[in-house]
Design a protein around this motif. Structure first.
Motif, PDB file in Angstrom:
ATOM      1  N   ARG A   1      31.066 -38.466 -11.994  1.00  0.00           N
ATOM      2  CA  ARG A   1      31.821 -39.717 -12.080  1.00  0.00           C
ATOM      3  C   ARG A   1      31.841 -40.273 -13.503  1.00  0.00           C
ATOM      4  NH1 ARG A   1      32.034 -40.228  -6.705  1.00  0.00           N
ATOM      5  NH2 ARG A   1      30.205 -40.443  -5.384  1.00  0.00           N
TER       6      ARG A   1
ATOM      7  N   ASP B   1      29.403 -52.286   1.204  1.00  0.00           N
ATOM      8  CA  ASP B   1      29.833 -51.508   0.049  1.00  0.00           C
ATOM      9  C   ASP B   1      31.354 -51.433   0.052  1.00  0.00           C
ATOM     10  OD1 ASP B   1      29.220 -49.789  -2.226  1.00  0.00           O
ATOM     11  OD2 ASP B   1      30.067 -48.173  -1.022  1.00  0.00           O
TER      12      ASP B   1
ATOM     13  N   CYS C   1      35.415 -42.145  -6.098  1.00  0.00           N
ATOM     14  CA  CYS C   1      35.381 -43.553  -5.705  1.00  0.00           C
ATOM     15  C   CYS C   1      36.770 -44.179  -5.648  1.00  0.00           C
ATOM     16  CB  CYS C   1      34.501 -44.347  -6.674  1.00  0.00           C
ATOM     17  SG  CYS C   1      32.762 -43.893  -6.542  1.00  0.00           S
TER      18      CYS C   1
ATOM     19  N   PHE D   1      21.494 -39.983  -2.305  1.00  0.00           N
ATOM     20  CA  PHE D   1      22.495 -40.818  -1.638  1.00  0.00           C
ATOM     21  C   PHE D   1      23.700 -39.989  -1.202  1.00  0.00           C
ATOM     22  CE2 PHE D   1      26.382 -43.383  -1.829  1.00  0.00           C
ATOM     23  CZ  PHE D   1      26.049 -44.554  -1.180  1.00  0.00           C
ATOM     24  N   ARG D   2      24.023 -38.977  -1.979  1.00  0.00           N
ATOM     25  CA  ARG D   2      25.194 -38.156  -1.647  1.00  0.00           C
ATOM     26  C   ARG D   2      24.996 -37.496  -0.293  1.00  0.00           C
ATOM     27  NH1 ARG D   2      26.985 -37.463  -7.314  1.00  0.00           N
ATOM     28  NH2 ARG D   2      27.090 -39.681  -7.809  1.00  0.00           N
TER      29      ARG D   2
ATOM     30  N   GLN E   1      32.009 -44.251 -14.307  1.00  0.00           N
ATOM     31  CA  GLN E   1      30.702 -44.904 -14.414  1.00  0.00           C
ATOM     32  C   GLN E   1      30.210 -44.797 -15.861  1.00  0.00           C
ATOM     33  OE1 GLN E   1      28.323 -42.998 -11.378  1.00  0.00           O
ATOM     34  NE2 GLN E   1      29.355 -44.110  -9.738  1.00  0.00           N
TER      35      GLN E   1
ATOM     36  N   TYR F   1      15.312 -49.403  -0.670  1.00  0.00           N
ATOM     37  CA  TYR F   1      15.143 -48.790   0.650  1.00  0.00           C
ATOM     38  C   TYR F   1      13.786 -49.146   1.255  1.00  0.00           C
ATOM     39  CZ  TYR F   1      19.354 -46.444  -0.804  1.00  0.00           C
ATOM     40  OH  TYR F   1      20.637 -46.209  -1.234  1.00  0.00           O
TER      41      TYR F   1
ATOM     42  N   CYS G   1      33.929 -49.410  -1.615  1.00  0.00           N
ATOM     43  CA  CYS G   1      34.175 -48.242  -2.456  1.00  0.00           C
ATOM     44  C   CYS G   1      34.755 -47.158  -1.575  1.00  0.00           C
ATOM     45  CB  CYS G   1      32.865 -47.769  -3.083  1.00  0.00           C
ATOM     46  SG  CYS G   1      33.110 -46.597  -4.429  1.00  0.00           S
TER      47      CYS G   1
ATOM     48  N   PHE H   1      26.610 -49.424   4.441  1.00  0.00           N
ATOM     49  CA  PHE H   1      27.450 -48.292   4.021  1.00  0.00           C
ATOM     50  C   PHE H   1      27.941 -47.584   5.280  1.00  0.00           C
ATOM     51  CE2 PHE H   1      24.574 -48.968   0.475  1.00  0.00           C
ATOM     52  CZ  PHE H   1      25.382 -48.802  -0.643  1.00  0.00           C
TER      53      PHE H   1
ATOM     54  N   LYS I   1      27.064 -50.117 -13.926  1.00  0.00           N
ATOM     55  CA  LYS I   1      26.674 -49.012 -13.051  1.00  0.00           C
ATOM     56  C   LYS I   1      26.838 -47.712 -13.827  1.00  0.00           C
ATOM     57  CE  LYS I   1      27.632 -46.688  -8.709  1.00  0.00           C
ATOM     58  NZ  LYS I   1      28.319 -46.736  -7.423  1.00  0.00           N
TER      59      LYS I   1
ATOM     60  N   TYR J   1      29.136 -54.764  -8.845  1.00  0.00           N
ATOM     61  CA  TYR J   1      28.372 -53.707  -9.503  1.00  0.00           C
ATOM     62  C   TYR J   1      28.877 -53.703 -10.937  1.00  0.00           C
ATOM     63  CZ  TYR J   1      26.663 -51.608  -5.084  1.00  0.00           C
ATOM     64  OH  TYR J   1      26.051 -51.347  -3.885  1.00  0.00           O
TER      65      TYR J   1
ATOM     66  N   ASP K   1      34.249 -43.686  -1.987  1.00  0.00           N
ATOM     67  CA  ASP K   1      33.659 -42.338  -2.029  1.00  0.00           C
ATOM     68  C   ASP K   1      33.131 -41.846  -0.680  1.00  0.00           C
ATOM     69  OD1 ASP K   1      31.605 -44.327  -2.433  1.00  0.00           O
ATOM     70  OD2 ASP K   1      30.235 -42.737  -2.999  1.00  0.00           O
ATOM     71  N   GLU K   2      32.742 -42.768   0.200  1.00  0.00           N
ATOM     72  CA  GLU K   2      32.283 -42.339   1.512  1.00  0.00           C
ATOM     73  C   GLU K   2      33.449 -41.844   2.380  1.00  0.00           C
ATOM     74  OE1 GLU K   2      31.620 -45.285   0.044  1.00  0.00           O
ATOM     75  OE2 GLU K   2      29.660 -46.090   0.613  1.00  0.00           O
TER      76      GLU K   2
ATOM     77  N   TYR L   1      21.383 -40.856  -8.232  1.00  0.00           N
ATOM     78  CA  TYR L   1      22.124 -41.072  -6.977  1.00  0.00           C
ATOM     79  C   TYR L   1      22.127 -39.810  -6.102  1.00  0.00           C
ATOM     80  CZ  TYR L   1      24.248 -44.761  -9.918  1.00  0.00           C
ATOM     81  OH  TYR L   1      24.462 -45.809 -10.772  1.00  0.00           O
TER      82      TYR L   1
ATOM     83  N   VAL M   1      17.657 -47.196  -6.699  1.00  0.00           N
ATOM     84  CA  VAL M   1      18.527 -46.261  -5.983  1.00  0.00           C
ATOM     85  C   VAL M   1      17.759 -45.130  -5.297  1.00  0.00           C
ATOM     86  CG1 VAL M   1      20.459 -46.820  -7.499  1.00  0.00           C
ATOM     87  CG2 VAL M   1      19.006 -44.828  -8.014  1.00  0.00           C
ATOM     88  N   SER M   2      18.519 -44.311  -4.604  1.00  0.00           N
ATOM     89  CA  SER M   2      17.962 -43.260  -3.757  1.00  0.00           C
ATOM     90  C   SER M   2      16.984 -42.344  -4.499  1.00  0.00           C
ATOM     91  CB  SER M   2      19.092 -42.437  -3.141  1.00  0.00           C
ATOM     92  OG  SER M   2      19.946 -41.905  -4.139  1.00  0.00           O
TER      93      SER M   2
END
Ligand code: PBG
Length: 332
Positions: free
Chosen positions: A224, A125, A137, A212-213, A228, A320, A127, A85, A203, A200, A129-130, A209, A280-281
């Motif tokens: 989302r 990844d 997204c 992760f943000r 999603q 992780y 997407c 990411f 999802k 994905y 959103d980052e 999540y 996930v996170s």
């Protein structure tokens, strides 16, 4: 009154197969192997030292240097792959840095492929959103909603730029309709027939999540839920599976992990391609927080969560804890 247990109805004893470590090992139906674990990693632009992520104790945003080292450690631990990411310095409305050939994710791909590309599957990844300043997204329509088809064009560009950087497998994670077809078509047209697509597929719009943000510096306000899936729905995942398979997905994913084991099982029962789960996170942080308080046995819980996800039908797991779990498995 005394009662004689009739000899012809002896107690049936399933406990025999649980009685020693050796017999438990013999009859275990689910085994974890490092090769099926995938480590998500964050590469952040413009930092001189790795930065700890407060909401994910033990996880860091990497510099280019520390990322290379983490990749080598992951290869030495024998895991199967890395999911990269990017955390860019600049975000804008269309997520320009996501398609900058010298953007942070593309640099990270080149670095990691050069370092461990023969030993690990390098994934990225796919997407926006980052990279967007609104944190969604995709790109937005005039009314503020996420514009599905305009976003697909951005994903097509991202796929090619990531492939040019040398990635082995892209992971479109934005839940736009038609994203797998467009990404596959863009890769093929640019001569990247050998780059795989990890879709994905199912999802969910999940509170899990949350951490992760922070990890990707997302500026999302709102949610989302318009793209999603609704946590209330399972059947819908089968439709998503059918579409992603028809569009050319090489692997399909169900995400998050533990709260969607029923969906995972349903997808795994019918999928002709490998099924991946993403722990996930929020799943990570819950266990770490409880462990930090001394409330649980951390290592046992890590292995139990991963075993449960595998038992429910996942062939591969993003986690992780990938490197740590691999080391635990190596040490018996
Ligand atoms: C989207 C993406 C997200 C995660 C992976 N890819 C965030 C989201 O959909 O809101 C979450 C992963 C995690 O929580 O560990 N690029």
């Amino acid at each position: 009154m005394s009662y004689d247990l009739p000899i012809e109805t002896p107690v049936v004893r399933p406990r025999r197969l649980r009685s020693t470590p050796a017999v438990r090992r013999l009859v275990a139906e689910t085994r974890l192997h490092p090769a099926e674990l995938i480590l998500p990693v964050f590469a952040r632009e413009g930092i001189a030292e790795p930065m700890p992520i407060g909401s994910m104790p033990g996880v860091f945003q990497h510099t280019r240097d520390s990322l290379r080292k983490a990749a080598v450690e992951a290869a030495e631990a024998g895991i199967g792959g890395l999911m990269l990411f990017g955390v860019p310095l600049v975000q804008d409305a269309t997520g320009s840095e996501g398609t900058n050939p010298d953007g942070i994710l593309q640099q990270a791909i080149r670095d990691v492929v050069a370092e461990v590309g023969d030993q690990l599957v390098v994934m990225s990844d796919l997407c926006l959103d980052e990279y967007t300043d609104h944190g969604h997204c995709g790109v937005l329509a005039a009314d503020g909603s996420v514009d599905n088809d305009a976003t697909l064009l951005r994903y097509a560009e991202m796929a090619v730029v990531q492939a040019e950087a040398g990635v082995h497998m892209v992971g479109p994670s934005g839940m736009m309709d038609g994203q797998i077809a467009v990404v596959r078509q863009a890769l093929d047209a640019a001569g990247y027939q050998d780059v795989s697509v990890l879709a994905y597929t199912a999802k969910y719009a999940s509170a899990f999540y949350g951490p992760f943000r922070e990890a990707v510096g997302s500026s999302l306000k709102g949610d989302r839920k318009a793209y999603q899936q609704d946590p209330a729905n399972a059947r819908e995942s089968l439709r998503e599976l059918e579409l992603d398979l028809a569009e050319g997905a090489d692997l399909v994913m169900v995400k998050p992990g533990m709260t969607y084991l029923d969906v995972l099982r349903r997808v795994a029962d019918i999928s002709p391609v490998p099924v991946v789960s993403y722990q996930v996170s929020g799943e990570y942080s819950m266990v770490e927080a409880a462990a930090a308080n001394g409330w649980i046995d951390r290592e046992r819980m890590i292995l139990e969560t991963l075993t449960s996800i595998r038992r429910a039908g996942a062939n591969q797991v993003l986690t992780y804890w990938a490197v740590e779990a691999a080391r635990m498995l190596a040490n018996g």
